[in-house]
Motif scaffolding. Structure first.
Motif, PDB file in Angstrom:
ATOM      1  N   ASP A 150      12.773  12.258   9.718  1.00 49.94           N
ATOM      2  CA  ASP A 150      11.771  12.688  10.694  1.00 49.94           C
ATOM      3  C   ASP A 150      10.466  11.956  10.438  1.00 49.94           C
ATOM      4  OD1 ASP A 150      11.076  13.883   8.349  1.00 49.94           O
ATOM      5  OD2 ASP A 150      10.962  15.927   9.129  1.00 49.94           O
ATOM      6  N   ALA A 151       9.470  12.248  11.275  1.00 48.11           N
ATOM      7  CA  ALA A 151       8.186  11.542  11.199  1.00 48.11           C
ATOM      8  C   ALA A 151       7.441  11.836   9.901  1.00 48.11           C
ATOM      9  CB  ALA A 151       7.320  11.916  12.394  1.00 48.11           C
ATOM     10  N   SER A 152       7.553  13.059   9.406  1.00 49.31           N
ATOM     11  CA  SER A 152       6.839  13.386   8.164  1.00 49.31           C
ATOM     12  C   SER A 152       7.451  12.639   6.978  1.00 49.31           C
ATOM     13  CB  SER A 152       6.843  14.890   7.910  1.00 49.31           C
ATOM     14  OG  SER A 152       8.156  15.343   7.661  1.00 49.31           O
ATOM     15  N   ALA A 153       8.756  12.467   6.971  1.00 52.62           N
ATOM     16  CA  ALA A 153       9.400  11.713   5.887  1.00 52.62           C
ATOM     17  C   ALA A 153       9.022  10.238   5.962  1.00 52.62           C
ATOM     18  CB  ALA A 153      10.917  11.878   5.951  1.00 52.62           C
ATOM     19  N   GLU A 154       8.911   9.718   7.179  1.00 54.95           N
ATOM     20  CA  GLU A 154       8.496   8.320   7.337  1.00 54.95           C
ATOM     21  C   GLU A 154       7.044   8.146   6.900  1.00 54.95           C
ATOM     22  OE1 GLU A 154       8.331   4.820  10.707  1.00 54.95           O
ATOM     23  OE2 GLU A 154       9.590   6.585  11.025  1.00 54.95           O
ATOM     24  N   ALA A 155       6.185   9.098   7.221  1.00 53.52           N
ATOM     25  CA  ALA A 155       4.784   9.037   6.790  1.00 53.52           C
ATOM     26  C   ALA A 155       4.692   9.099   5.271  1.00 53.52           C
ATOM     27  CB  ALA A 155       3.995  10.176   7.415  1.00 53.52           C
ATOM     28  N   LYS A 156       5.565   9.881   4.658  1.00 54.22           N
ATOM     29  CA  LYS A 156       5.580   9.968   3.195  1.00 54.22           C
ATOM     30  C   LYS A 156       5.958   8.625   2.584  1.00 54.22           C
ATOM     31  CE  LYS A 156       7.692  12.628  -0.530  1.00 54.22           C
ATOM     32  NZ  LYS A 156       8.607  13.728  -0.863  1.00 54.22           N
ATOM     33  N   ARG A 157       6.919   7.948   3.171  1.00 53.27           N
ATOM     34  CA  ARG A 157       7.329   6.626   2.688  1.00 53.27           C
ATOM     35  C   ARG A 157       6.203   5.616   2.877  1.00 53.27           C
ATOM     36  NH1 ARG A 157      13.737   6.138   4.245  1.00 53.27           N
ATOM     37  NH2 ARG A 157      14.275   8.174   3.416  1.00 53.27           N
ATOM     38  N   MET A 158       5.521   5.714   3.995  1.00 52.51           N
ATOM     39  CA  MET A 158       4.405   4.799   4.244  1.00 52.51           C
ATOM     40  C   MET A 158       3.281   5.026   3.232  1.00 52.51           C
ATOM     41  SD  MET A 158       4.235   4.783   8.386  1.00 52.51           S
ATOM     42  CE  MET A 158       3.144   3.395   8.568  1.00 52.51           C
ATOM     43  N   ARG A 159       2.942   6.282   2.978  1.00 54.65           N
ATOM     44  CA  ARG A 159       1.886   6.579   1.996  1.00 54.65           C
ATOM     45  C   ARG A 159       2.276   6.076   0.611  1.00 54.65           C
ATOM     46  NH1 ARG A 159       1.885  11.571   4.680  1.00 54.65           N
ATOM     47  NH2 ARG A 159       3.065  12.496   2.961  1.00 54.65           N
ATOM     48  N   PHE A 160       3.551   6.209   0.278  1.00 51.18           N
ATOM     49  CA  PHE A 160       4.030   5.747  -1.022  1.00 51.18           C
ATOM     50  C   PHE A 160       3.788   4.252  -1.181  1.00 51.18           C
ATOM     51  CE2 PHE A 160       7.614   3.782  -3.340  1.00 51.18           C
ATOM     52  CZ  PHE A 160       7.347   4.272  -4.605  1.00 51.18           C
ATOM     53  N   LEU A 161       4.201   3.468  -0.193  1.00 46.55           N
ATOM     54  CA  LEU A 161       4.048   2.015  -0.301  1.00 46.55           C
ATOM     55  C   LEU A 161       2.588   1.585  -0.230  1.00 46.55           C
ATOM     56  CD1 LEU A 161       7.063   0.654   1.757  1.00 46.55           C
ATOM     57  CD2 LEU A 161       6.754   0.648  -0.718  1.00 46.55           C
ATOM     58  N   ILE A 162       1.805   2.236   0.612  1.00 47.64           N
ATOM     59  CA  ILE A 162       0.386   1.881   0.703  1.00 47.64           C
ATOM     60  C   ILE A 162      -0.316   2.217  -0.610  1.00 47.64           C
ATOM     61  CG2 ILE A 162      -1.787   2.515   1.825  1.00 47.64           C
ATOM     62  CD1 ILE A 162      -0.208   2.593   4.461  1.00 47.64           C
ATOM     63  N   GLY A 163       0.060   3.322  -1.219  1.00 47.05           N
ATOM     64  CA  GLY A 163      -0.511   3.690  -2.518  1.00 47.05           C
ATOM     65  C   GLY A 163      -0.143   2.712  -3.610  1.00 47.05           C
ATOM     66  N   ARG A 164       0.960   2.026  -3.446  1.00 41.02           N
ATOM     67  CA  ARG A 164       1.387   1.018  -4.412  1.00 41.02           C
ATOM     68  C   ARG A 164       0.740  -0.341  -4.170  1.00 41.02           C
ATOM     69  NH1 ARG A 164       5.034   2.220  -8.650  1.00 41.02           N
ATOM     70  NH2 ARG A 164       5.542   4.403  -8.366  1.00 41.02           N
ATOM     71  N   GLY A 165      -0.074  -0.455  -3.120  1.00 38.39           N
ATOM     72  CA  GLY A 165      -0.820  -1.691  -2.908  1.00 38.39           C
ATOM     73  C   GLY A 165      -0.208  -2.631  -1.897  1.00 38.39           C
ATOM     74  N   PHE A 166       0.709  -2.160  -1.079  1.00 35.90           N
ATOM     75  CA  PHE A 166       1.276  -3.005  -0.035  1.00 35.90           C
ATOM     76  C   PHE A 166       0.449  -2.835   1.234  1.00 35.90           C
ATOM     77  CE2 PHE A 166       4.861  -2.236  -2.870  1.00 35.90           C
ATOM     78  CZ  PHE A 166       5.336  -3.522  -3.052  1.00 35.90           C
ATOM     79  N   GLY A 167       0.332  -3.905   1.997  1.00 36.85           N
ATOM     80  CA  GLY A 167      -0.416  -3.863   3.249  1.00 36.85           C
ATOM     81  C   GLY A 167       0.338  -3.089   4.313  1.00 36.85           C
ATOM     82  N   SER A 168      -0.393  -2.613   5.317  1.00 36.07           N
ATOM     83  CA  SER A 168       0.227  -1.785   6.357  1.00 36.07           C
ATOM     84  C   SER A 168       1.269  -2.563   7.157  1.00 36.07           C
ATOM     85  CB  SER A 168      -0.839  -1.204   7.278  1.00 36.07           C
ATOM     86  OG  SER A 168      -1.587  -2.240   7.877  1.00 36.07           O
ATOM     87  N   ASP A 169       1.037  -3.854   7.389  1.00 41.04           N
ATOM     88  CA  ASP A 169       2.030  -4.636   8.128  1.00 41.04           C
ATOM     89  C   ASP A 169       3.309  -4.804   7.314  1.00 41.04           C
ATOM     90  OD1 ASP A 169       0.610  -6.183   6.305  1.00 41.04           O
ATOM     91  OD2 ASP A 169       1.032  -8.054   7.387  1.00 41.04           O
ATOM     92  N   VAL A 170       3.178  -5.010   6.012  1.00 39.85           N
ATOM     93  CA  VAL A 170       4.349  -5.135   5.135  1.00 39.85           C
ATOM     94  C   VAL A 170       5.084  -3.797   5.065  1.00 39.85           C
ATOM     95  CG1 VAL A 170       5.114  -5.585   2.770  1.00 39.85           C
ATOM     96  CG2 VAL A 170       3.320  -6.976   3.771  1.00 39.85           C
ATOM     97  N   VAL A 171       4.352  -2.710   5.050  1.00 37.76           N
ATOM     98  CA  VAL A 171       4.966  -1.382   4.986  1.00 37.76           C
ATOM     99  C   VAL A 171       5.808  -1.133   6.235  1.00 37.76           C
ATOM    100  CG1 VAL A 171       4.471   1.094   5.016  1.00 37.76           C
ATOM    101  CG2 VAL A 171       3.220  -0.401   3.469  1.00 37.76           C
ATOM    102  N   ARG A 172       5.252  -1.429   7.404  1.00 37.78           N
ATOM    103  CA  ARG A 172       6.010  -1.229   8.650  1.00 37.78           C
ATOM    104  C   ARG A 172       7.261  -2.099   8.690  1.00 37.78           C
ATOM    105  NH1 ARG A 172       0.798  -0.860  10.785  1.00 37.78           N
ATOM    106  NH2 ARG A 172       0.794  -3.063  11.337  1.00 37.78           N
ATOM    107  N   ARG A 173       7.118  -3.353   8.298  1.00 35.89           N
ATOM    108  CA  ARG A 173       8.287  -4.242   8.306  1.00 35.89           C
ATOM    109  C   ARG A 173       9.333  -3.794   7.297  1.00 35.89           C
ATOM    110  NH1 ARG A 173       6.041 -10.223   7.922  1.00 35.89           N
ATOM    111  NH2 ARG A 173       5.300  -9.259   6.026  1.00 35.89           N
ATOM    112  N   ALA A 174       8.893  -3.299   6.117  1.00 38.12           N
ATOM    113  CA  ALA A 174       9.847  -2.837   5.104  1.00 38.12           C
ATOM    114  C   ALA A 174      10.592  -1.602   5.592  1.00 38.12           C
ATOM    115  CB  ALA A 174       9.128  -2.538   3.794  1.00 38.12           C
TER     116      ALA A 174
END
Length: 196
Positions: A150-174
């Protein structure tokens, strides 16, 4: 810069420890003088006061003659650089090697900036070339294969990667890459070979 502060702190602590040791030795000497028989104490106290004060003043003069800590630290840093023990490029390469497995380019650049260093253009290009692969691998390791339910799980994954220092474009593509790659895999129920 940080190394200079650490070396200055170490040198100050060492000098403070030396002064404390000298003070303890002086107190022990005074206690020894105080242990003489009573008749000798009065004469020793009257005659030795000048000697004790003179030895204390000599210690103060020795501290004044010592070179300033900044000069000592600068000499050590110059020697370390000349001998090849202190090399900023080796430190940058080490940080990249250690941190690239767990963090993105932005986080690594931030850590280097805290040390007053920056990535070379070649290092930046090399690091950004494999960033999508590293982000995808981290997603699979942390959350397992498959799309977010669901959307909340996807947001959690996005926050995880952004917190690790990945850019938002890389996060979306990953996220898209992991969902597409794992969608092409057969379902667990289909893979088990169950047939009616």
């Amino acid at each position: 810069m940080e190394l200079r502060r650490k070396l200055l702190r170490i040198a100050r602590d060492r000098r403070a420890a030396e002064r404390a040791a000298e003070a303890v030795a002086d107190e022990a000497a005074e206690a020894f003088v105080g242990a003489r028989p009573r008749s000798d104490r009065r004469g020793a106290a009257e005659g030795d006061d000048g000697a004790i004060d003179a030895s204390f003043e000599e210690g103060v003069d020795d501290a004044a003659d010592a070179p300033p800590l900044d000069e000592e630290v600068e000499e050590v840093l110059v020697w370390l650089k000349a001998s090849g023990y202190l090399d900023e490029s080796r430190f940058v390469e080490s940080r990249i090697h250690v941190r690239s497995q767990r963090f993105g380019q932005r986080r690594i650049e931030q850590e280097l900036a805290q040390h007053g260093l920056a990535l070379d253009p070649d290092q930046r290009a090399t690091l950004s070339a494999g960033e999508l692969d590293r982000a995808s691998d981290m997603l699979r390791r942390k959350f397992g294969p498959g799309r977010a339910p669901d959307a909340s799980a996807e947001a959690k994954r996005m926050r995880f990667l952004i917190g690790r220092g990945f850019g938002s474009d890389v996060v979306r593509r990953a996220l898209r890459r992991v969902a597409e790659e794992d969608a092409g895999l057969p379902d667990a129920a289909d893979a088990s070979g169950s047939s009616d």
